[in-house]
Motif scaffolding. Structure first.
Motif, PDB file in Angstrom:
ATOM      1  N   ALA A 102       0.739  -1.003   0.069  1.00 56.11           N
ATOM      2  CA  ALA A 102       0.062   0.005  -0.075  1.00 56.11           C
ATOM      3  C   ALA A 102       0.823   1.188   0.058  1.00 56.11           C
ATOM      4  O   ALA A 102       1.871   1.259   0.732  1.00 56.11           O
ATOM      5  N   LEU A 103       0.561   2.198  -0.907  1.00 61.77           N
ATOM      6  CA  LEU A 103       1.160   3.499  -0.831  1.00 61.77           C
ATOM      7  C   LEU A 103       0.603   4.518  -0.042  1.00 61.77           C
ATOM      8  O   LEU A 103      -0.611   4.771  -0.382  1.00 61.77           O
ATOM      9  N   ALA A 104       1.366   5.477   0.414  1.00 57.64           N
ATOM     10  CA  ALA A 104       0.846   6.482   1.086  1.00 57.64           C
ATOM     11  C   ALA A 104       0.315   7.362   0.176  1.00 57.64           C
ATOM     12  O   ALA A 104      -0.466   8.245   0.107  1.00 57.64           O
ATOM     13  N   LEU A 105       1.186   7.738  -1.031  1.00 55.18           N
ATOM     14  CA  LEU A 105       0.889   8.580  -2.005  1.00 55.18           C
ATOM     15  C   LEU A 105       0.982   7.668  -3.342  1.00 55.18           C
ATOM     16  O   LEU A 105       1.876   6.980  -3.610  1.00 55.18           O
ATOM     17  N   ALA A 106       0.054   7.656  -4.100  1.00 53.46           N
ATOM     18  CA  ALA A 106      -0.270   6.860  -5.243  1.00 53.46           C
ATOM     19  C   ALA A 106       0.950   7.323  -6.298  1.00 53.46           C
ATOM     20  O   ALA A 106       1.245   8.260  -6.474  1.00 53.46           O
ATOM     21  N   SER A 107       1.408   6.328  -6.983  1.00 51.08           N
ATOM     22  CA  SER A 107       2.668   6.570  -7.786  1.00 51.08           C
ATOM     23  C   SER A 107       2.678   5.666  -8.918  1.00 51.08           C
ATOM     24  O   SER A 107       2.037   4.550  -8.976  1.00 51.08           O
ATOM     25  N   ASP A 108       3.260   6.070 -10.177  1.00 52.91           N
ATOM     26  CA  ASP A 108       3.591   5.390 -11.309  1.00 52.91           C
ATOM     27  C   ASP A 108       5.178   5.320 -11.663  1.00 52.91           C
ATOM     28  O   ASP A 108       5.444   5.004 -12.903  1.00 52.91           O
ATOM     29  N   ASP A 109       5.961   5.385 -10.518  1.00 51.11           N
ATOM     30  CA  ASP A 109       7.201   5.267 -10.718  1.00 51.11           C
ATOM     31  C   ASP A 109       7.809   3.896 -10.395  1.00 51.11           C
ATOM     32  O   ASP A 109       7.845   3.279  -9.382  1.00 51.11           O
ATOM     33  N   VAL A 110       8.250   3.412 -11.698  1.00 51.86           N
ATOM     34  CA  VAL A 110       8.663   1.827 -11.297  1.00 51.86           C
ATOM     35  C   VAL A 110       9.917   1.810 -10.379  1.00 51.86           C
ATOM     36  O   VAL A 110       9.727   0.883  -9.489  1.00 51.86           O
ATOM     37  N   ALA A 111      10.817   2.767 -10.330  1.00 51.89           N
ATOM     38  CA  ALA A 111      11.845   2.430  -9.376  1.00 51.89           C
ATOM     39  C   ALA A 111      11.442   2.558  -7.877  1.00 51.89           C
ATOM     40  O   ALA A 111      11.943   1.865  -7.078  1.00 51.89           O
ATOM     41  N   HIS A 112      10.273   3.462  -7.770  1.00 54.00           N
ATOM     42  CA  HIS A 112       9.904   3.432  -6.257  1.00 54.00           C
ATOM     43  C   HIS A 112       9.107   2.193  -6.060  1.00 54.00           C
ATOM     44  O   HIS A 112       9.294   1.812  -4.932  1.00 54.00           O
ATOM     45  N   LEU A 113       8.472   1.642  -6.865  1.00 54.46           N
ATOM     46  CA  LEU A 113       7.723   0.494  -6.491  1.00 54.46           C
ATOM     47  C   LEU A 113       8.565  -0.717  -6.299  1.00 54.46           C
ATOM     48  O   LEU A 113       8.279  -1.550  -5.467  1.00 54.46           O
ATOM     49  N   GLN A 114       9.767  -0.826  -7.174  1.00 51.99           N
ATOM     50  CA  GLN A 114      10.672  -1.707  -6.981  1.00 51.99           C
ATOM     51  C   GLN A 114      11.119  -1.777  -5.619  1.00 51.99           C
ATOM     52  O   GLN A 114      11.811  -2.639  -4.826  1.00 51.99           O
ATOM     53  N   GLY A 115      11.553  -0.362  -5.393  1.00 50.27           N
ATOM     54  CA  GLY A 115      12.255  -0.094  -3.700  1.00 50.27           C
ATOM     55  C   GLY A 115      11.338  -0.410  -2.740  1.00 50.27           C
ATOM     56  O   GLY A 115      11.975  -1.141  -1.635  1.00 50.27           O
ATOM     57  N   LEU A 116      10.049  -0.258  -2.800  1.00 51.74           N
ATOM     58  CA  LEU A 116       9.187  -0.835  -1.750  1.00 51.74           C
ATOM     59  C   LEU A 116       9.017  -2.394  -1.777  1.00 51.74           C
ATOM     60  O   LEU A 116       9.342  -2.989  -0.860  1.00 51.74           O
ATOM     61  N   LEU A 117       9.026  -3.093  -2.942  1.00 55.77           N
ATOM     62  CA  LEU A 117       8.903  -4.302  -3.107  1.00 55.77           C
ATOM     63  C   LEU A 117      10.079  -5.026  -2.375  1.00 55.77           C
ATOM     64  O   LEU A 117      10.211  -6.127  -2.097  1.00 55.77           O
ATOM     65  N   ARG A 118      11.578  -4.433  -2.908  1.00 57.86           N
ATOM     66  CA  ARG A 118      12.681  -4.874  -2.272  1.00 57.86           C
ATOM     67  C   ARG A 118      12.839  -4.901  -1.012  1.00 57.86           C
ATOM     68  O   ARG A 118      13.098  -6.048  -0.112  1.00 57.86           O
ATOM     69  N   GLU A 119      12.249  -4.029  -0.124  1.00 62.03           N
ATOM     70  CA  GLU A 119      11.998  -4.009   1.340  1.00 62.03           C
ATOM     71  C   GLU A 119      11.488  -5.179   1.947  1.00 62.03           C
ATOM     72  O   GLU A 119      11.881  -5.872   2.762  1.00 62.03           O
ATOM     73  N   ARG A 120      10.139  -5.406   1.147  1.00 65.35           N
ATOM     74  CA  ARG A 120       9.280  -6.244   1.628  1.00 65.35           C
ATOM     75  C   ARG A 120       9.934  -7.834   1.297  1.00 65.35           C
ATOM     76  O   ARG A 120       9.940  -8.725   2.274  1.00 65.35           O
ATOM     77  N   LEU A 121      10.474  -7.947   0.417  1.00 67.74           N
ATOM     78  CA  LEU A 121      10.989  -9.541   0.035  1.00 67.74           C
ATOM     79  C   LEU A 121      12.149  -9.541   0.596  1.00 67.74           C
ATOM     80  O   LEU A 121      12.470 -10.843   1.055  1.00 67.74           O
ATOM     81  N   GLN A 122      13.098  -8.690   0.975  1.00 70.52           N
ATOM     82  CA  GLN A 122      14.300  -8.922   1.953  1.00 70.52           C
ATOM     83  C   GLN A 122      14.028  -9.203   3.312  1.00 70.52           C
ATOM     84  O   GLN A 122      14.543  -9.969   4.130  1.00 70.52           O
ATOM     85  N   ARG A 123      12.815  -8.986   3.737  1.00 71.04           N
ATOM     86  CA  ARG A 123      12.444  -9.350   4.992  1.00 71.04           C
ATOM     87  C   ARG A 123      11.462 -10.757   5.039  1.00 71.04           C
ATOM     88  O   ARG A 123      11.297 -11.263   6.277  1.00 71.04           O
ATOM     89  N   LEU A 124      11.173 -11.079   3.889  1.00 71.90           N
ATOM     90  CA  LEU A 124      10.383 -12.478   3.841  1.00 71.90           C
ATOM     91  C   LEU A 124      11.102 -13.823   3.758  1.00 71.90           C
ATOM     92  O   LEU A 124      12.190 -13.869   2.961  1.00 71.90           O
ATOM     93  N   VAL A 125      10.763 -14.663   4.566  1.00 71.44           N
ATOM     94  CA  VAL A 125      11.242 -16.034   4.697  1.00 71.44           C
ATOM     95  C   VAL A 125      10.378 -16.833   3.807  1.00 71.44           C
ATOM     96  O   VAL A 125       9.269 -17.094   4.223  1.00 71.44           O
ATOM     97  N   LEU A 126      10.950 -17.355   2.775  1.00 72.22           N
ATOM     98  CA  LEU A 126      10.230 -18.244   1.931  1.00 72.22           C
ATOM     99  C   LEU A 126      10.057 -19.601   2.398  1.00 72.22           C
ATOM    100  O   LEU A 126      10.761 -20.218   2.908  1.00 72.22           O
TER     101      LEU A 126
END
Length: 518
Positions: A311-335
């Motif tokens: 979920a984004l605090a401010l809606a965005s269409d910036d691919v780099a920003h979305l990748q940064g958020l997803l990277r933070e989540r995936l690095q915390r994830l234990v598969l």
């Protein structure tokens, strides 16, 4: 009224390049080939350098390159990639047409009304190629006054896009006479018959009697040529993007860590952003689902899917920003198990003007920066670990605020706090005679001659009392007299005397240190 201007984008290697997008980044430079019926359908440059050509047998290709990575054509995968190109094209014109004819794939754009907005044909074409570049697809472009003519030229030659000559009907007809008849899209039997008759170009075909061609090959062949030349109308149906975004990517090999997943998810995020821009909106929330390997689910009772809502605090269409958020989540994830497939879902968009690029920081840009910081913190630490203080209408100082999770774009009340209490009071909620630093819980003080002691010395009372009597309705009664006092070192503290008898064993007779002034 000016004549239409159609730009055709031919994607000659779409099946192969759509398959290569499923490979890990390290493998995309290796020899890769698509196989159909045990024969090579398409091969990348690395495979071609080793002598692997379309039509070669599978055994021959593996003998030439034992390390060859092979795959199968997938109509759904190719259609998804083609839709992404159409979404990118919709940013430049509302009239976009899909072309998916057997093994040929492409997109048509009607650009006459868009030229002035994008600064002319050259600037538009440059921006279009820049928008398509992240997709990693080879594109051949050509323009013409007719859609069928532009499509034939795009499949035949390069360098015919948005030039002055390609916008003239007379020049188009001259160019079309040199187009090979193999590009007409007829079935294999007709193509072989035309070649056997020596009719290898449209010019040679047009020189034959029309009646004889119609009897031999049917009227559809002549109609296609007439439409390409602008001699017959050629209506086209515009492509409309879906209201809800759903896409998936089947990985060529299982992913065991977050870095592998991030590279694969980048392909899905490019598709998502292209879809959002096509709908002239920005992304407010999306969900990535990871489908895990089946054998692990059977033996270890692992869930089939793992969901990552973003979920984004401010809606965005910036691919780099979305990748940064997803990277933070995936690095915390234990598969829980290796991942075989990624699904991306989005239905929440915001339709509003894109942020402008200011030379100097403004209040709006500062809010956006804060919102993006909160998004990164939530992605890295978890939503429950990032909280905000909300004022509560309660006279007890320790209950004057409540900590709530920061939710993107909204301020949702806590479930156990009445909504009426969360409304900001009309008066100043923090009077100057109250400290900001409160002790929790309040520290009990000794007393001497009815005066409180701090670090063994008596406090000097400077102001007070301020009486608080409240809390009878919830069982946490507060009957207190608050004072501002000064320590022997000159610091100001906030103390109170509890007017109720304290519990047995307390060090004093009801004096407490509740806060410190800065």
């Amino acid at each position: 009224m000016p004549s239409p201007l159609w730009l055709a984008l031919s994607l000659p290697h779409l099946p192969l390049q759509a398959f290569m997008a499923t490979l890990p980044v390290a493998q995309r430079d290796q020899p890769v080939a698509l196989l159909h019926a045990q024969r090579v359908l398409a091969a990348n440059a690395a495979a071609a350098a080793l002598g692997i050509e379309p039509g070669a047998k599978r055994a021959t290709a593996l003998a030439l390159a034992p390390q060859l990575i092979t795959g199968q054509p997938d109509a759904l995968r190719e259609r998804t990639a083609l839709h992404t190109v159409a979404h990118v094209a919709l940013v430049f014109t509302p009239m976009v047409v899909l072309l998916d004819e057997g093994r040929t794939h492409g997109v048509l754009l009607e650009l006459r009304a868009s030229l002035r907005y994008f600064g002319g044909a050259v600037a538009l074409l440059k921006k279009l190629h820049a928008a398509l570049a992240p997709l990693g697809l080879a594109v051949q472009a050509a323009s013409a006054p007719t859609p069928a003519g532009a499509w034939l030229l795009a499949q035949w030659r390069t360098g015919l896009a948005l030039g002055a000559r390609s916008q003239q009907l007379s020049a188009l007809r001259t160019l079309l006479d040199g187009v090979p008849t193999t590009l007409l899209g007829q079935d294999a039997e007709h193509a072989q018959a035309l070649q056997a008759m020596g009719l290898t170009t449209l010019g040679g075909l047009r020189a034959q009697p029309r009646d004889g061609l119609a009897r031999r090959f049917g009227p559809a062949l002549l109609l296609q040529i007439d439409r390409a030349r602008g001699e017959q109308p050629d209506p086209r149906q515009a492509f409309v993007p879906a209201a809800v975004f759903e896409t998936k990517l089947e990985l060529h090999e299982r992913a065991d860590d977050a870095e592998q997943l991030l590279h694969a998810a980048a392909v899905l995020l490019l598709r998502l952003v292209a879809w959002a821009r096509a709908r002239q909106a920005r992304i407010a929330r999306f969900t990535l689902r990871l489908r895990h390997e089946q054998r692990h689910r059977q033996t270890e009772q692992v869930n089939e899917f793992t969901e990552l809502p973003i979920a984004l605090a401010l809606a965005s269409d910036d691919v780099a920003h979305l990748q940064g958020l997803l990277r933070e989540r995936l690095q915390r994830l234990v598969l829980p198990a290796p991942t075989l497939e990624l699904h991306l879902h989005c239905r929440e968009l915001e339709h509003r003007a894109a942020p402008s690029g200011e030379l100097f920081p403004t209040q709006a840009s500062q809010r956006e920066g804060l919102a993006r910081l909160l998004e990164r913190l939530q992605a890295r630490l978890g939503p429950e670990q990032v909280r905000r203080l909300v004022l509560v209408q309660d006279h007890r100082p320790e209950r004057g605020t409540v900590l709530l999770p920061v939710q993107p774009g909204v301020n949702t009340p806590a479930a156990n706090v009445p909504a009426a209490l969360l409304q900001a009071p009309q008066h100043d909620p923090l009077p100057l005679h109250r400290p900001v630093w409160l002790l929790h819980p309040a520290q009990a003080l000794h007393e001497r001659q009815a005066m409180p002691l701090f670090e063994g010395r008596a406090l000097q009372v400077l102001a007070g009392p301020e009486r608080i009597e409240t809390g009878w309705w919830d069982g946490d009664v507060a009957l207190r007299d608050y004072y501002i006092a000064q320590t022997h070192g000159g610091a100001l503290v906030w103390v109170y005397r509890d007017r109720l008898p304290g519990p047995p064993g307390e060090p004093g007779s009801g004096w407490y240190l509740h806060g410190r002034f800065g």
